[in-house]
Design a protein around this motif. Structure first.
Motif, PDB file in Angstrom:
ATOM      1  N   GLN A 210       0.776  -1.240  -0.090  1.00 56.03           N
ATOM      2  CA  GLN A 210      -0.020   0.027   0.011  1.00 56.03           C
ATOM      3  C   GLN A 210       0.785   1.191  -0.077  1.00 56.03           C
ATOM      4  OE1 GLN A 210      -2.679   1.300   3.507  1.00 56.03           O
ATOM      5  NE2 GLN A 210      -4.261   0.500   2.013  1.00 56.03           N
ATOM      6  N   LEU A 211       0.863   2.059  -1.101  1.00 52.94           N
ATOM      7  CA  LEU A 211       1.640   3.134  -1.316  1.00 52.94           C
ATOM      8  C   LEU A 211       1.028   4.375  -0.770  1.00 52.94           C
ATOM      9  CD1 LEU A 211       2.740   2.669  -5.028  1.00 52.94           C
ATOM     10  CD2 LEU A 211       4.034   1.778  -2.778  1.00 52.94           C
ATOM     11  N   GLU A 212      -0.327   4.508  -0.632  1.00 48.55           N
ATOM     12  CA  GLU A 212      -1.107   5.693  -0.166  1.00 48.55           C
ATOM     13  C   GLU A 212      -2.196   5.251   0.253  1.00 48.55           C
ATOM     14  OE1 GLU A 212      -1.979  10.113  -1.517  1.00 48.55           O
ATOM     15  OE2 GLU A 212      -1.054   8.987  -2.918  1.00 48.55           O
ATOM     16  N   ASN A 213      -2.810   5.737   1.281  1.00 47.50           N
ATOM     17  CA  ASN A 213      -4.129   5.767   1.590  1.00 47.50           C
ATOM     18  C   ASN A 213      -4.515   6.888   2.485  1.00 47.50           C
ATOM     19  OD1 ASN A 213      -6.715   4.176   2.401  1.00 47.50           O
ATOM     20  ND2 ASN A 213      -5.747   3.604   4.462  1.00 47.50           N
ATOM     21  N   ASN A 214      -5.882   7.638   1.969  1.00 46.12           N
ATOM     22  CA  ASN A 214      -6.674   8.732   2.377  1.00 46.12           C
ATOM     23  C   ASN A 214      -8.037   8.583   1.736  1.00 46.12           C
ATOM     24  OD1 ASN A 214      -6.460   9.788  -0.526  1.00 46.12           O
ATOM     25  ND2 ASN A 214      -4.273  10.488  -0.230  1.00 46.12           N
ATOM     26  N   ASP A 215      -8.560   9.938   2.100  1.00 43.09           N
ATOM     27  CA  ASP A 215      -9.910  10.047   1.979  1.00 43.09           C
ATOM     28  C   ASP A 215     -10.160  10.216   0.413  1.00 43.09           C
ATOM     29  OD1 ASP A 215     -10.562   9.856   4.489  1.00 43.09           O
ATOM     30  OD2 ASP A 215     -10.709  11.975   4.887  1.00 43.09           O
ATOM     31  N   TYR A 216      -9.239  10.250  -0.360  1.00 40.08           N
ATOM     32  CA  TYR A 216      -9.505  10.504  -1.618  1.00 40.08           C
ATOM     33  C   TYR A 216      -9.094   9.266  -2.550  1.00 40.08           C
ATOM     34  CZ  TYR A 216      -8.695  12.488  -6.395  1.00 40.08           C
ATOM     35  OH  TYR A 216      -8.671  12.629  -7.717  1.00 40.08           O
ATOM     36  N   HIS A 217      -8.420   8.317  -2.148  1.00 41.22           N
ATOM     37  CA  HIS A 217      -8.089   7.234  -2.746  1.00 41.22           C
ATOM     38  C   HIS A 217      -6.989   6.367  -2.070  1.00 41.22           C
ATOM     39  CE1 HIS A 217      -4.482   8.895  -5.356  1.00 41.22           C
ATOM     40  NE2 HIS A 217      -4.179   8.782  -4.230  1.00 41.22           N
ATOM     41  N   SER A 218      -6.778   4.970  -2.441  1.00 39.52           N
ATOM     42  CA  SER A 218      -5.830   4.159  -2.013  1.00 39.52           C
ATOM     43  C   SER A 218      -5.101   3.627  -3.301  1.00 39.52           C
ATOM     44  CB  SER A 218      -6.446   2.986  -1.386  1.00 39.52           C
ATOM     45  OG  SER A 218      -7.058   3.252  -0.315  1.00 39.52           O
ATOM     46  N   VAL A 219      -3.663   3.669  -3.025  1.00 39.16           N
ATOM     47  CA  VAL A 219      -2.771   3.328  -4.137  1.00 39.16           C
ATOM     48  C   VAL A 219      -2.061   2.128  -3.690  1.00 39.16           C
ATOM     49  CG1 VAL A 219      -0.936   4.200  -5.660  1.00 39.16           C
ATOM     50  CG2 VAL A 219      -2.761   5.882  -4.953  1.00 39.16           C
ATOM     51  N   TYR A 220      -2.064   1.232  -4.814  1.00 35.89           N
ATOM     52  CA  TYR A 220      -1.259  -0.147  -4.384  1.00 35.89           C
ATOM     53  C   TYR A 220      -0.240  -0.476  -5.474  1.00 35.89           C
ATOM     54  CZ  TYR A 220      -5.344  -0.746  -1.461  1.00 35.89           C
ATOM     55  OH  TYR A 220      -6.450  -0.600  -0.468  1.00 35.89           O
ATOM     56  N   ARG A 221       0.704  -1.216  -5.083  1.00 30.36           N
ATOM     57  CA  ARG A 221       1.898  -1.843  -5.983  1.00 30.36           C
ATOM     58  C   ARG A 221       1.531  -3.214  -5.859  1.00 30.36           C
ATOM     59  NH1 ARG A 221       6.851   0.920  -5.741  1.00 30.36           N
ATOM     60  NH2 ARG A 221       6.045   2.178  -7.260  1.00 30.36           N
ATOM     61  N   TYR A 222       0.975  -3.991  -7.014  1.00 34.72           N
ATOM     62  CA  TYR A 222       0.954  -5.411  -7.024  1.00 34.72           C
ATOM     63  C   TYR A 222       1.793  -6.176  -7.532  1.00 34.72           C
ATOM     64  CZ  TYR A 222      -1.658  -9.890  -7.705  1.00 34.72           C
ATOM     65  OH  TYR A 222      -2.148 -11.258  -7.713  1.00 34.72           O
ATOM     66  N   TYR A 223       2.509  -7.102  -6.973  1.00 30.05           N
ATOM     67  CA  TYR A 223       3.697  -7.816  -7.650  1.00 30.05           C
ATOM     68  C   TYR A 223       3.192  -9.064  -7.824  1.00 30.05           C
ATOM     69  CZ  TYR A 223       7.479  -4.440  -7.098  1.00 30.05           C
ATOM     70  OH  TYR A 223       8.295  -3.237  -7.450  1.00 30.05           O
ATOM     71  N   THR A 224       3.471  -9.754  -9.061  1.00 24.93           N
ATOM     72  CA  THR A 224       3.618 -11.311  -9.210  1.00 24.93           C
ATOM     73  C   THR A 224       4.980 -11.802  -9.891  1.00 24.93           C
ATOM     74  OG1 THR A 224       2.519 -11.136 -11.407  1.00 24.93           O
ATOM     75  CG2 THR A 224       1.074 -11.005  -9.393  1.00 24.93           C
ATOM     76  N   PRO A 225       5.159 -12.976 -10.311  1.00 26.53           N
ATOM     77  CA  PRO A 225       6.531 -13.052 -11.102  1.00 26.53           C
ATOM     78  C   PRO A 225       6.334 -12.768 -12.470  1.00 26.53           C
ATOM     79  CG  PRO A 225       5.902 -14.879  -9.352  1.00 26.53           C
ATOM     80  CD  PRO A 225       4.628 -14.187  -9.519  1.00 26.53           C
ATOM     81  N   SER A 226       5.109 -12.259 -12.838  1.00 25.15           N
ATOM     82  CA  SER A 226       5.147 -11.903 -14.272  1.00 25.15           C
ATOM     83  C   SER A 226       4.855 -10.676 -14.442  1.00 25.15           C
ATOM     84  CB  SER A 226       3.994 -12.894 -14.987  1.00 25.15           C
ATOM     85  OG  SER A 226       2.737 -12.736 -14.412  1.00 25.15           O
ATOM     86  N   THR A 227       4.107  -9.711 -13.586  1.00 21.54           N
ATOM     87  CA  THR A 227       3.531  -8.569 -14.024  1.00 21.54           C
ATOM     88  C   THR A 227       4.061  -7.730 -12.602  1.00 21.54           C
ATOM     89  OG1 THR A 227       1.328  -9.031 -12.905  1.00 21.54           O
ATOM     90  CG2 THR A 227       1.650  -9.161 -15.116  1.00 21.54           C
ATOM     91  N   ILE A 228       4.267  -6.280 -12.789  1.00 20.78           N
ATOM     92  CA  ILE A 228       4.158  -5.322 -11.662  1.00 20.78           C
ATOM     93  C   ILE A 228       3.200  -4.398 -12.025  1.00 20.78           C
ATOM     94  CG2 ILE A 228       5.715  -3.548 -10.671  1.00 20.78           C
ATOM     95  CD1 ILE A 228       8.080  -5.064 -11.646  1.00 20.78           C
ATOM     96  N   GLU A 229       2.209  -4.088 -11.037  1.00 17.51           N
ATOM     97  CA  GLU A 229       0.921  -3.399 -11.076  1.00 17.51           C
ATOM     98  C   GLU A 229       0.913  -2.237 -10.375  1.00 17.51           C
ATOM     99  OE1 GLU A 229      -2.508  -5.593 -11.709  1.00 17.51           O
ATOM    100  OE2 GLU A 229      -1.571  -7.423 -12.526  1.00 17.51           O
ATOM    101  N   THR A 230       0.410  -1.265 -10.885  1.00 20.57           N
ATOM    102  CA  THR A 230       0.181   0.016  -9.951  1.00 20.57           C
ATOM    103  C   THR A 230      -1.357   0.310  -9.967  1.00 20.57           C
ATOM    104  OG1 THR A 230       2.406   0.991 -10.472  1.00 20.57           O
ATOM    105  CG2 THR A 230       0.669   2.378  -9.473  1.00 20.57           C
ATOM    106  N   ILE A 231      -1.926   0.291  -8.840  1.00 16.65           N
ATOM    107  CA  ILE A 231      -3.463   0.296  -8.887  1.00 16.65           C
ATOM    108  C   ILE A 231      -4.056   1.402  -7.973  1.00 16.65           C
ATOM    109  CG2 ILE A 231      -5.493  -1.042  -8.108  1.00 16.65           C
ATOM    110  CD1 ILE A 231      -3.835  -3.543  -8.688  1.00 16.65           C
ATOM    111  N   TRP A 232      -4.972   1.952  -8.585  1.00 14.82           N
ATOM    112  CA  TRP A 232      -5.708   3.425  -7.872  1.00 14.82           C
ATOM    113  C   TRP A 232      -6.953   2.747  -7.643  1.00 14.82           C
ATOM    114  CZ3 TRP A 232      -2.252   3.810 -11.904  1.00 14.82           C
ATOM    115  CH2 TRP A 232      -1.174   4.567 -11.538  1.00 14.82           C
ATOM    116  N   VAL A 233      -7.550   2.945  -6.440  1.00 13.28           N
ATOM    117  CA  VAL A 233      -8.846   2.671  -6.015  1.00 13.28           C
ATOM    118  C   VAL A 233      -9.544   3.866  -5.220  1.00 13.28           C
ATOM    119  CG1 VAL A 233     -10.528   1.091  -4.576  1.00 13.28           C
ATOM    120  CG2 VAL A 233      -8.403   0.202  -5.398  1.00 13.28           C
ATOM    121  N   GLY A 234     -10.499   4.545  -6.246  1.00 15.77           N
ATOM    122  CA  GLY A 234     -11.046   5.744  -5.634  1.00 15.77           C
ATOM    123  C   GLY A 234     -12.096   5.525  -4.752  1.00 15.77           C
ATOM    124  N   GLN A 235     -12.805   6.686  -4.160  1.00 15.52           N
ATOM    125  CA  GLN A 235     -13.735   6.598  -3.016  1.00 15.52           C
ATOM    126  C   GLN A 235     -15.189   7.001  -3.494  1.00 15.52           C
ATOM    127  OE1 GLN A 235     -12.938   5.398   0.043  1.00 15.52           O
ATOM    128  NE2 GLN A 235     -10.692   4.968  -0.575  1.00 15.52           N
TER     129      GLN A 235
END
Length: 566
Positions: A210-235
């Protein structure tokens, strides 16, 4: 897709179990506002029902003595998360908040963490790294925040001591060919999954940071052996990520991501434990126990503050008539004259007394605090002045030193292995081969006596090497020897497993003696012994032992001296 998003936004069961423990450890280290906002005091019903505005605030020094008086400045928060979010009701003030504001924090966690860290980094780690411009640039700024390699690893040590575990991510910043290392606490890594391969090796299969968590959104970095994903989840439904990229895609309501290929084929995150791993992603540390004792001492100090506040300044109880006769100016000052109504039937009919709780418990609380501080020092394996004064001999103190030395050695070994693994990932990112002479050595000794002990171990190793030569072989000189007397030649012949002697004379008539009956016998005997000793296994063992002794001597020399020191 719902399972995918659930894994990213939910927390691992161990994360939920240990989160409060991790927060206690880090807040205990920070102290100050973070610790008070953690609200680690027990709230009694009387504390919550008593308004702080009706009670004066008394500040205590480190000895628990009142050194100031003022009115309380309080704000009420329901829990720590509410305080962090700012979701508090400042209109509600209670004596509980007053205790939080005025109870001193004895921050032993910060003291112990700093003590361990100073021991381990008393001298900088010794590294054998390739001499390239890329390596030089990286070691001067490891994390993109201006921290050099030693400073960064010092932070890693601090975090592992506090939490028992931390995670270091080796990633490539956008537009850069030089990887960076980023330190993550266990509270940042919210979910993970391990699996075993066909050979029984434990592999990290998924990880969410979890890179960031606030009232506006949450930002995650999701790792697997095949992919690197950056994910934004809004409120809310109007949410849009604060990024501008053609690779950005919407995959769920208020949710967006950027998916990149993982070139390495494995997750570039190294998990570092302070000592022993409890579970995957969870480690153990003495700070967990020390933080609990520190919290208990904090609670005892609050009890002392409450007793002093309620008991040292008694409440005045009087009837209405007495108050009116004295114009409401009834106080507790010595020598004050107070008018009261006479008794009508020979008995007192007025009510006039000072009521206060018993202060005897203050002494018991102070004794309890001192006892907990003593036990805390023992758990942390640090000497206290009381321990040194009460010890009848150095043997008791030496036990602490031995345990502490073992702890420092373990921490040094863990950091060496962790940094080596991080460098493996760094070289993989840059498509380089790790050099054969690459090495890392952390300081394993925290005082001069410990260094003397290691020197004694090295001398013992050198003696063992000498004994090995004398036990499993005969010392053969590099050149054929001659002696001035026949007795010496005969003795050398016997030492080499033969007998007899022969002589030579030079042009001046000087006679020298050599072992064995003839020169050819002497040459043959020496060569036979050399052949018998020059086995590959024997040579490899002695060379390896010599190399280890030389290497450790060099490391100790570099770690304990400067260029001007010798």
């Amino acid at each position: 897709m719902s399972d995918y998003l659930d894994f990213i936004t939910s927390a691992h069961s161990l994360y939920s179990r240990y989160y409060n423990e991790w927060r206690l450890c880090i807040n205990s280290y920070y102290g100050g506002v973070e610790y008070k906002d953690g609200q680690y005091l027990r709230a009694y019903q009387s504390d919550l029902n008593t308004s702080s505005e009706t009670i004066s605030t008394y500040s205590l020094n480190d000895d628990g003595v009142v050194d100031g008086k003022s009115r309380a400045r309080v704000s009420y928060g329901y829990d720590q998360n509410a305080v962090v979010r700012g979701d508090v009701d400042v209109s509600r003030g209670s004596f509980y908040n007053e205790k939080l504001e005025n109870t001193p924090v004895y921050n032993y966690v910060k003291l112990i963490v700093a003590e361990y860290n100073s021991m381990l980094f008393r001298t900088a780690p010794q590294r054998m790294l390739p001499e390239t411009s890329e390596i030089d640039d990286f070691t001067l700024d490891v994390n993109g925040e201006g921290d050099n390699l030693t400073e960064f690893m010092s932070q890693v040590d601090v975090m592992t001591t506090i939490y028992g575990v931390c995670h270091v991510e080796c990633y490539k910043p956008v537009g850069s060919d030089i990887p960076k290392w980023k330190l993550h606490s266990p509270t940042d890594v919210t979910n993970w999954d391990y699996r075993y391969d066909l050979n029984g090796n434990l592999l990290l299969d998924k990880m969410v940071i979890q890179l960031e968590n606030n009232d506006y959104h949450s930002v995650y970095r999701y790792y697997t052996p095949s992919t690197i994903e950056t994910i934004w989840v809004g409120q809310d439904e109007d949410y849009m990520p604060p990024v501008n990229s053609d690779e950005l895609e919407m995959f769920d309501d208020f949710s967006y991501r950027i998916v990149q290929e993982n070139e390495l084929g494995y997750i570039p995150v190294t998990t570092i434990y302070q000592s022993q791993k409890v579970y995957n992603g969870v480690g153990t540390t003495v700070v967990q126990d020390v933080a609990g004792i520190q919290r208990s001492i904090f609670g005892d100090s609050a009890e002392a503050y409450a007793i002093l506040t309620y008991g040292a300044h008694p409440s005045l109880v009087l009837d209405e008539t007495t108050a009116q006769m004295n114009d409401g100016q009834v106080g507790a000052e010595p020598g004050a004259t107070i008018q009261v109504q006479a008794g009508l039937t020979g008995e007192s009919s007025y009510v006039f007394e000072y009521v206060s709780p018993d202060l005897a418990n203050m002494a018991e609380i102070r004794i309890g605090i001192d006892s907990k501080i003593d036990k805390l020092s023992q758990i942390a394996m640090l000497r206290s002045e009381d321990l040194i004064k009460s010890s009848n001999s150095g043997q008791h103190i030496e036990v602490y030193d031995d345990k502490l030395a073992a702890l420092i050695r373990k921490k040094a070994t863990n950091l060496e292995n962790a940094e080596s693994n991080l460098w493996d990932t760094w070289f993989d990112w840059t498509n380089q081969q790790k050099p054969d002479d690459f090495s890392i050595s952390y300081n394993r000794q925290y005082n001069k006596r410990a260094i003397e002990s290691e020197m004694a171990e090295i001398r013992l190793g050198m003696d063992i090497l000498k004994q090995y030569d004398s036990m499993f072989g005969v010392n053969i000189p590099d050149e054929i020897q001659s002696f001035d007397t026949e007795a010496e030649a005969l003795a050398e012949a016997r030492r080499l497993g033969g007998s007899g002697s022969h002589s030579h004379s030079d042009d001046a008539g000087n006679i020298t003696y050599m072992p064995f009956m003839t020169h050819d016998e002497y040459d043959a005997a020496v060569q036979a012994i050399r052949d018998s000793q020059d086995t590959e296994e024997d040579t490899e063992f002695k060379d390896e032992m010599r190399d280890k002794i030389r290497k450790r001597l060099r490391q100790l020399l570099d770690a304990t001296t400067t260029d001007n020191g010798v």
